[in-house]
Design a protein around this motif. Sequence first.
Motif, PDB file in Angstrom:
ATOM      1  N   LEU A 105      -7.047   7.126   8.305  1.00  0.00           N
ATOM      2  CA  LEU A 105      -7.846   6.988   7.090  1.00  0.00           C
ATOM      3  C   LEU A 105      -7.013   7.272   5.838  1.00  0.00           C
ATOM      4  O   LEU A 105      -7.118   6.557   4.840  1.00  0.00           O
ATOM      5  CB  LEU A 105      -9.051   7.924   7.130  1.00  0.00           C
ATOM      6  CG  LEU A 105     -10.134   7.595   8.154  1.00  0.00           C
ATOM      7  CD1 LEU A 105     -11.220   8.657   8.131  1.00  0.00           C
ATOM      8  CD2 LEU A 105     -10.712   6.230   7.929  1.00  0.00           C
ATOM      9  N   GLN A 108      -4.719   4.295   5.299  1.00  0.00           N
ATOM     10  CA  GLN A 108      -5.402   3.061   4.931  1.00  0.00           C
ATOM     11  C   GLN A 108      -6.071   3.132   3.560  1.00  0.00           C
ATOM     12  O   GLN A 108      -6.077   2.155   2.815  1.00  0.00           O
ATOM     13  CB  GLN A 108      -6.431   2.710   6.000  1.00  0.00           C
ATOM     14  CG  GLN A 108      -7.069   1.358   5.821  1.00  0.00           C
ATOM     15  CD  GLN A 108      -7.924   0.987   7.022  1.00  0.00           C
ATOM     16  OE1 GLN A 108      -8.065   1.745   7.972  1.00  0.00           O
ATOM     17  NE2 GLN A 108      -8.508  -0.188   6.970  1.00  0.00           N
ATOM     18  N   TYR A 109      -6.649   4.296   3.199  1.00  0.00           N
ATOM     19  CA  TYR A 109      -7.485   4.346   2.002  1.00  0.00           C
ATOM     20  C   TYR A 109      -6.962   5.234   0.866  1.00  0.00           C
ATOM     21  O   TYR A 109      -7.424   5.121  -0.258  1.00  0.00           O
ATOM     22  CB  TYR A 109      -8.899   4.822   2.374  1.00  0.00           C
ATOM     23  CG  TYR A 109      -9.603   3.869   3.294  1.00  0.00           C
ATOM     24  CD1 TYR A 109     -10.016   2.623   2.847  1.00  0.00           C
ATOM     25  CD2 TYR A 109      -9.845   4.203   4.617  1.00  0.00           C
ATOM     26  CE1 TYR A 109     -10.657   1.731   3.689  1.00  0.00           C
ATOM     27  CE2 TYR A 109     -10.488   3.320   5.467  1.00  0.00           C
ATOM     28  CZ  TYR A 109     -10.888   2.094   5.004  1.00  0.00           C
ATOM     29  OH  TYR A 109     -11.527   1.215   5.835  1.00  0.00           O
ATOM     30  N   ALA A 116      -8.334   3.468  -2.376  1.00  0.00           N
ATOM     31  CA  ALA A 116      -9.625   2.771  -2.337  1.00  0.00           C
ATOM     32  C   ALA A 116     -10.735   3.630  -2.918  1.00  0.00           C
ATOM     33  O   ALA A 116     -10.721   4.859  -2.794  1.00  0.00           O
ATOM     34  CB  ALA A 116      -9.962   2.402  -0.895  1.00  0.00           C
ATOM     35  N   MET A 121     -14.646   1.661   0.810  1.00  0.00           N
ATOM     36  CA  MET A 121     -14.428   2.237   2.141  1.00  0.00           C
ATOM     37  C   MET A 121     -15.664   2.113   3.028  1.00  0.00           C
ATOM     38  O   MET A 121     -15.550   1.992   4.243  1.00  0.00           O
ATOM     39  CB  MET A 121     -14.048   3.719   2.007  1.00  0.00           C
ATOM     40  CG  MET A 121     -12.706   3.955   1.359  1.00  0.00           C
ATOM     41  SD  MET A 121     -12.399   5.691   0.944  1.00  0.00           S
ATOM     42  CE  MET A 121     -12.648   6.509   2.496  1.00  0.00           C
ATOM     43  N   LEU A 125     -15.751   0.872   7.172  1.00  0.00           N
ATOM     44  CA  LEU A 125     -16.032   2.011   8.060  1.00  0.00           C
ATOM     45  C   LEU A 125     -17.366   1.834   8.778  1.00  0.00           C
ATOM     46  O   LEU A 125     -17.490   2.172   9.958  1.00  0.00           O
ATOM     47  CB  LEU A 125     -15.989   3.324   7.285  1.00  0.00           C
ATOM     48  CG  LEU A 125     -14.610   3.741   6.775  1.00  0.00           C
ATOM     49  CD1 LEU A 125     -14.698   5.024   5.957  1.00  0.00           C
ATOM     50  CD2 LEU A 125     -13.624   3.899   7.926  1.00  0.00           C
TER      51      LEU A 125
END
Length: 168
Positions: A105, A108-109, A116, A121, A125
């Motif tokens: 996480l 990725q974010y 993000a 998100m 998710l």
Amino acid sequence: MAERPGKEESDGTSDDNPRLAFIYREAVRGLDHQQNVVENMNTRAGSLIFATAFANSLLGGRALSDGLGLWDWVAVALLFAIGGLIVFLLLPFHKYMFRFDPEELLHQYVDGDRPAKMSAMYRPLALRIKNDMAGNWRIIQRLRLALQIALLFLLLDILAWLLAIAGV
């Protein structure tokens, strides 16, 4: 004068999109429910262990005092089958997905060039939770079937001991 929503708001990527937040919360709630179902089945497996031990010690001792007959062997075989099913239910080899990997996480974010926003998100998710729930459900169905078979075997085990005691 009312402002027109910008592109960021109209495409659902702003941080204040209550619909995405609601969907994400519902997805998490569904995943929590699945985890409770698994914990409940583990509790039932524990109760099954107690019931099996109690029934077999009470009835088996009486039935085996007359020697080993056909129904005694049937009851012992059912006892081992119940034990095997309980092991299947309780061993932690099942690959449930109830949590996200924090490192993934973050990568990725958060750690990218443009972190993000929350609304950006929620959608991926929530979809990931849906996939995890589908995988979990397949495992839960197998475990539920194993629990039902074990309960049926317990009833047959008790019947076999009673037939052995009756000398049938």
